[in-house]
Design a protein around this motif. Structure first.
Motif, PDB file in Angstrom:
ATOM      1  N   THR A  43       0.852  -1.180   0.000  1.00 41.37           N
ATOM      2  CA  THR A  43       0.000   0.000   0.000  1.00 41.37           C
ATOM      3  C   THR A  43       0.890   1.234   0.000  1.00 41.37           C
ATOM      4  O   THR A  43       1.891   1.288   0.710  1.00 41.37           O
ATOM      5  N   SER A  44       0.529   2.222  -0.784  1.00 41.46           N
ATOM      6  CA  SER A  44       1.314   3.454  -0.863  1.00 41.46           C
ATOM      7  C   SER A  44       1.214   4.236   0.442  1.00 41.46           C
ATOM      8  O   SER A  44       0.127   4.375   1.013  1.00 41.46           O
ATOM      9  N   PHE A  45       2.339   4.767   0.902  1.00 46.56           N
ATOM     10  CA  PHE A  45       2.374   5.577   2.122  1.00 46.56           C
ATOM     11  C   PHE A  45       1.443   6.779   2.014  1.00 46.56           C
ATOM     12  O   PHE A  45       0.868   7.228   3.004  1.00 46.56           O
ATOM     13  N   GLU A  46       1.261   7.301   0.800  1.00 45.76           N
ATOM     14  CA  GLU A  46       0.400   8.465   0.593  1.00 45.76           C
ATOM     15  C   GLU A  46      -1.024   8.221   1.078  1.00 45.76           C
ATOM     16  O   GLU A  46      -1.739   9.154   1.409  1.00 45.76           O
ATOM     17  N   GLU A  47      -1.451   6.962   1.131  1.00 42.40           N
ATOM     18  CA  GLU A  47      -2.800   6.647   1.602  1.00 42.40           C
ATOM     19  C   GLU A  47      -2.938   6.820   3.109  1.00 42.40           C
ATOM     20  O   GLU A  47      -4.049   6.874   3.627  1.00 42.40           O
ATOM     21  N   PHE A  48      -1.814   6.913   3.837  1.00 44.90           N
ATOM     22  CA  PHE A  48      -1.846   6.997   5.291  1.00 44.90           C
ATOM     23  C   PHE A  48      -1.450   8.363   5.833  1.00 44.90           C
ATOM     24  O   PHE A  48      -1.422   8.552   7.039  1.00 44.90           O
ATOM     25  N   THR A  49      -1.110   9.290   4.984  1.00 47.34           N
ATOM     26  CA  THR A  49      -0.564  10.555   5.466  1.00 47.34           C
ATOM     27  C   THR A  49      -1.214  11.745   4.789  1.00 47.34           C
ATOM     28  O   THR A  49      -1.729  11.638   3.688  1.00 47.34           O
ATOM     29  N   GLN A  50      -1.173  12.860   5.463  1.00 43.93           N
ATOM     30  CA  GLN A  50      -1.662  14.119   4.905  1.00 43.93           C
ATOM     31  C   GLN A  50      -0.512  14.931   4.305  1.00 43.93           C
ATOM     32  O   GLN A  50      -0.705  16.047   3.878  1.00 43.93           O
ATOM     33  N   SER A  51       0.683  14.373   4.303  1.00 40.08           N
ATOM     34  CA  SER A  51       1.832  15.127   3.809  1.00 40.08           C
ATOM     35  C   SER A  51       1.909  15.081   2.286  1.00 40.08           C
ATOM     36  O   SER A  51       1.297  14.231   1.644  1.00 40.08           O
ATOM     37  N   TYR A  52       2.660  15.989   1.731  1.00 35.27           N
ATOM     38  CA  TYR A  52       2.835  16.096   0.286  1.00 35.27           C
ATOM     39  C   TYR A  52       4.316  15.980  -0.036  1.00 35.27           C
ATOM     40  O   TYR A  52       5.163  16.271   0.798  1.00 35.27           O
ATOM     41  N   PRO A  53       4.637  15.598  -1.270  1.00 35.08           N
ATOM     42  CA  PRO A  53       6.057  15.510  -1.625  1.00 35.08           C
ATOM     43  C   PRO A  53       6.723  16.883  -1.552  1.00 35.08           C
ATOM     44  O   PRO A  53       6.101  17.906  -1.837  1.00 35.08           O
ATOM     45  N   VAL A  54       7.981  16.875  -1.165  1.00 32.38           N
ATOM     46  CA  VAL A  54       8.752  18.121  -1.062  1.00 32.38           C
ATOM     47  C   VAL A  54       9.500  18.351  -2.368  1.00 32.38           C
ATOM     48  O   VAL A  54      10.124  17.434  -2.911  1.00 32.38           O
ATOM     49  N   ILE A  55       9.430  19.572  -2.879  1.00 30.54           N
ATOM     50  CA  ILE A  55      10.184  19.958  -4.066  1.00 30.54           C
ATOM     51  C   ILE A  55      11.651  20.008  -3.660  1.00 30.54           C
ATOM     52  O   ILE A  55      12.053  20.825  -2.842  1.00 30.54           O
ATOM     53  N   ARG A  56      12.463  19.101  -4.178  1.00 30.12           N
ATOM     54  CA  ARG A  56      13.883  19.038  -3.825  1.00 30.12           C
ATOM     55  C   ARG A  56      14.715  20.004  -4.668  1.00 30.12           C
ATOM     56  O   ARG A  56      15.724  20.513  -4.213  1.00 30.12           O
ATOM     57  N   ASP A  57      14.307  20.206  -5.916  1.00 36.67           N
ATOM     58  CA  ASP A  57      15.036  21.103  -6.810  1.00 36.67           C
ATOM     59  C   ASP A  57      14.076  22.189  -7.289  1.00 36.67           C
ATOM     60  O   ASP A  57      13.232  21.956  -8.145  1.00 36.67           O
ATOM     61  N   LYS A  58      14.194  23.365  -6.709  1.00 33.01           N
ATOM     62  CA  LYS A  58      13.281  24.465  -7.034  1.00 33.01           C
ATOM     63  C   LYS A  58      13.366  24.868  -8.497  1.00 33.01           C
ATOM     64  O   LYS A  58      12.445  25.486  -9.025  1.00 33.01           O
ATOM     65  N   ARG A  59      14.432  24.475  -9.173  1.00 32.22           N
ATOM     66  CA  ARG A  59      14.562  24.816 -10.598  1.00 32.22           C
ATOM     67  C   ARG A  59      13.418  24.243 -11.432  1.00 32.22           C
ATOM     68  O   ARG A  59      13.089  24.777 -12.478  1.00 32.22           O
ATOM     69  N   GLU A  60      12.786  23.170 -10.949  1.00 35.99           N
ATOM     70  CA  GLU A  60      11.676  22.584 -11.708  1.00 35.99           C
ATOM     71  C   GLU A  60      10.459  23.511 -11.749  1.00 35.99           C
ATOM     72  O   GLU A  60       9.544  23.286 -12.534  1.00 35.99           O
ATOM     73  N   LEU A  61      10.455  24.562 -10.935  1.00 35.39           N
ATOM     74  CA  LEU A  61       9.346  25.512 -10.928  1.00 35.39           C
ATOM     75  C   LEU A  61       9.688  26.845 -11.591  1.00 35.39           C
ATOM     76  O   LEU A  61       8.884  27.766 -11.565  1.00 35.39           O
ATOM     77  N   ILE A  62      10.874  26.949 -12.188  1.00 38.86           N
ATOM     78  CA  ILE A  62      11.237  28.191 -12.876  1.00 38.86           C
ATOM     79  C   ILE A  62      10.316  28.355 -14.082  1.00 38.86           C
ATOM     80  O   ILE A  62      10.220  27.476 -14.935  1.00 38.86           O
ATOM     81  N   ALA A  63       9.607  29.478 -14.122  1.00 39.08           N
ATOM     82  CA  ALA A  63       8.677  29.837 -15.201  1.00 39.08           C
ATOM     83  C   ALA A  63       7.534  28.835 -15.361  1.00 39.08           C
ATOM     84  O   ALA A  63       6.886  28.799 -16.397  1.00 39.08           O
ATOM     85  N   VAL A  64       7.250  28.029 -14.323  1.00 40.53           N
ATOM     86  CA  VAL A  64       6.149  27.057 -14.352  1.00 40.53           C
ATOM     87  C   VAL A  64       5.068  27.551 -13.389  1.00 40.53           C
ATOM     88  O   VAL A  64       5.304  27.620 -12.176  1.00 40.53           O
ATOM     89  N   PRO A  65       3.886  27.893 -13.889  1.00 41.95           N
ATOM     90  CA  PRO A  65       2.824  28.437 -13.024  1.00 41.95           C
ATOM     91  C   PRO A  65       2.433  27.463 -11.901  1.00 41.95           C
ATOM     92  O   PRO A  65       2.398  26.251 -12.095  1.00 41.95           O
ATOM     93  N   PHE A  66       2.134  28.036 -10.732  1.00 41.11           N
ATOM     94  CA  PHE A  66       1.609  27.263  -9.612  1.00 41.11           C
ATOM     95  C   PHE A  66       0.819  28.201  -8.718  1.00 41.11           C
ATOM     96  O   PHE A  66       0.825  29.415  -8.905  1.00 41.11           O
ATOM     97  N   ILE A  67       0.115  27.614  -7.749  1.00 40.89           N
ATOM     98  CA  ILE A  67      -0.712  28.381  -6.819  1.00 40.89           C
ATOM     99  C   ILE A  67      -0.250  28.081  -5.397  1.00 40.89           C
ATOM    100  O   ILE A  67      -0.109  26.911  -5.019  1.00 40.89           O
ATOM    101  N   SER A  68      -0.030  29.123  -4.600  1.00 38.46           N
ATOM    102  CA  SER A  68       0.262  28.955  -3.171  1.00 38.46           C
ATOM    103  C   SER A  68      -1.077  28.784  -2.452  1.00 38.46           C
ATOM    104  O   SER A  68      -1.951  29.648  -2.544  1.00 38.46           O
ATOM    105  N   LEU A  69      -1.231  27.658  -1.751  1.00 42.27           N
ATOM    106  CA  LEU A  69      -2.472  27.407  -1.018  1.00 42.27           C
ATOM    107  C   LEU A  69      -2.378  27.849   0.433  1.00 42.27           C
ATOM    108  O   LEU A  69      -3.270  28.511   0.951  1.00 42.27           O
ATOM    109  N   GLU A  70      -1.282  27.458   1.104  1.00 42.37           N
ATOM    110  CA  GLU A  70      -1.063  27.840   2.499  1.00 42.37           C
ATOM    111  C   GLU A  70       0.420  27.749   2.807  1.00 42.37           C
ATOM    112  O   GLU A  70       1.162  27.078   2.106  1.00 42.37           O
TER     113      GLU A  70
END
Length: 161
Positions: A43-70
């Motif tokens: 069973t995937s750990f994601e089914e047991f947790t409220q956590s989200y994956p952490v962006i390890r390399d912020k470069r993957e978000l350069i010029a890539v739209p996203f929304i800050s939720l909290e």
């Protein structure tokens, strides 16, 4: 190190629950089956947790739209940092951590300005960067690679856009 052999009916208890553990024999069978076989039934750990994956390399978000939720401010080994939950265009959620003069400072200013740590806030241009040279021995910063002696290292600051 081998674990102490137990009966498969042995249990350890936690408040209000009994917890079963694998016996040494069961562990041996699991190892014999191999990673791929066990993973296909796991069973995937994601089914047991409220956590989200952490962006390890912020470069993957350069010029890539996203929304800050909290976002929340936390105390770490090197001082305060921000952890922001973001939503990407594919509707996946992730966390950005930052304790520097870019993203962290921008979330601090945003919190003071709007009086909350909740979005949604759209970042149509994703992240941008500023690159510079830094000397950890002297604390000096230069926009161009210095010709002088010393331990000059290239550094990057990321910014919300």
């Amino acid at each position: 190190m081998p674990r102490k052999a137990t009966q498969s009916t042995d249990v350890a208890t936690t408040p209000g629950r009994e917890v079963r553990h694998f016996t040494d024999e069961e562990i041996a069978k699991i190892r014999e089956a191999g990673f791929d076989s066990v993973a296909s039934h796991a069973t995937s750990f994601e089914e047991f947790t409220q956590s989200y994956p952490v962006i390890r390399d912020k470069r993957e978000l350069i010029a890539v739209p996203f929304i800050s939720l909290e976002w929340n401010f936390n105390e770490g080994d090197n001082g305060e940092f921000v952890s922001a939950v973001i939503m990407r265009r594919d509707n996946s959620l992730a966390v950005i951590n930052d304790g520097g003069s870019g993203i962290y400072r921008q979330y601090k200013e945003l919190t003071e300005r709007i009086g909350r740590q909740l979005g949604p806030i759209t970042h149509k241009g994703g992240l941008s960067t500023s690159e510079y040279w830094f000397n950890p021995d002297t604390g000096a910063i230069s926009r161009r690679r210095p010709d002088s002696e010393g331990d000059w290292r290239k550094a990057t600051t990321f910014y919300l856009t």
